[in-house]
Design a protein around this motif. Sequence first.
Motif, PDB file in Angstrom:
ATOM      1  N   SER A 135     -12.380   2.159  -3.879  1.00  0.00           N
ATOM      2  CA  SER A 135     -12.833   2.061  -2.676  1.00  0.00           C
ATOM      3  C   SER A 135     -14.219   1.661  -2.552  1.00  0.00           C
ATOM      4  N   THR A 148       0.835  -1.091   0.043  1.00  0.00           N
ATOM      5  CA  THR A 148       0.080  -0.055  -0.031  1.00  0.00           C
ATOM      6  C   THR A 148       0.791   1.325   0.156  1.00  0.00           C
ATOM      7  N   TYR A 165      -2.243  20.719 -12.664  1.00  0.00           N
ATOM      8  CA  TYR A 165      -1.702  19.731 -13.321  1.00  0.00           C
ATOM      9  C   TYR A 165      -1.386  20.503 -14.771  1.00  0.00           C
TER      10      TYR A 165
END
Length: 295
Positions: free
Chosen positions: A153, A124, A269
């Motif tokens: 998730s 992880t 970004y």
Amino acid sequence: MSDVPHRLPAISFEFFPPKTDEMERSLWESISRLAPLAPNFVSVTYGAGGSTRERTHSTIVRLLKETDLTPAAHLTCVGASRGEVDDVVAHYHEAGVRHIVALRGDPATGIGTAYVPHPDGYKTSAELVASIKKRFPDIDVTVSAYPEKHPESASFDVDLDALQAKIDAGATRAITQVFFDNDLYFRYLDRVRARGIAIPILPGIMPMHNFKQARAFVTRAGTTVPDWLAEKFEGLDDDAETRKLVAAAVAAGQVQNLAKHGVDTFHFYTMNRADLVFAICHLLGLRPNGARKAA
Ligand code: FAD
């Protein structure tokens, strides 16, 4: 009344490592244009499965050598043993890097398939964060956050458990996946703060230079592209000039709305292009070399 907050916002920029000489030239032109806006840090991504390991490293080292910027190196756990990942971290530390964006990474078999860690690898991102902080406490570690929750998730609770684990391991800041609906960010922030998580959650802003391409890319990563946004780019597939103006207007509107609601830190970004991001920062009141905008 001005849309610009009184206190100038803090900014950071994300770049990707260039593949060709031409891309390298254009990246460094963009860096030269954006550097005078004095970002807190500039990050360089790590290609899927570590495919850009050397190029990420050389871009980061050049940033250290040739600029006053603080580089942050992205790093993932995909397809590498702990030892290999640890070596990358050690090389960064030796080169003077003190900021890493630590990620698990996407499954090597593609987004949407099950993630299988390397047999000897970190399972992880929290494990990776813990290892970096244990070996090099002076490295600042940033992690990811997902306003729409990570596609893997099961629920927001599971997603926030993962964020909490990364913070417990030593992460001090998170950058969000790109989002276009500010309400998603504010609702996420409410959930994060309700859990007692206090670290900065930097909104990740992506001006869409090429809407079609960007939509395909971000949708795969779990970001919703609202209909109202798609409509703004309708009929512009062959009109790059107008697309650029629309992209600037959309991203500027998003950022100014966040600023109006008190957000004072933004991560862009950049897609290695300076023009739109520079214009948006200008609208936020930022000027090259710290010059103040006229009152
Ligand atoms: P994590 O946040 O560690 O985990 C994602 C989800 O998986 C969690 O929300 C949770 O639901 C689940 N999960 C993880 N651990 C557990 C656990 N122990 N128990 C239960 N559930 C768990 N990719 C690249 O390849 N290179 C890059 O440079 C890169 N940069 C990025 C930068 C940012 C700001 C963001 C938001 C993403 C970036 N990515 C990058 C994409 C990222 O690698 C993928 O989204 C990947 O699928 C998840 O990695 P992560 O570190 O975000 O995962």
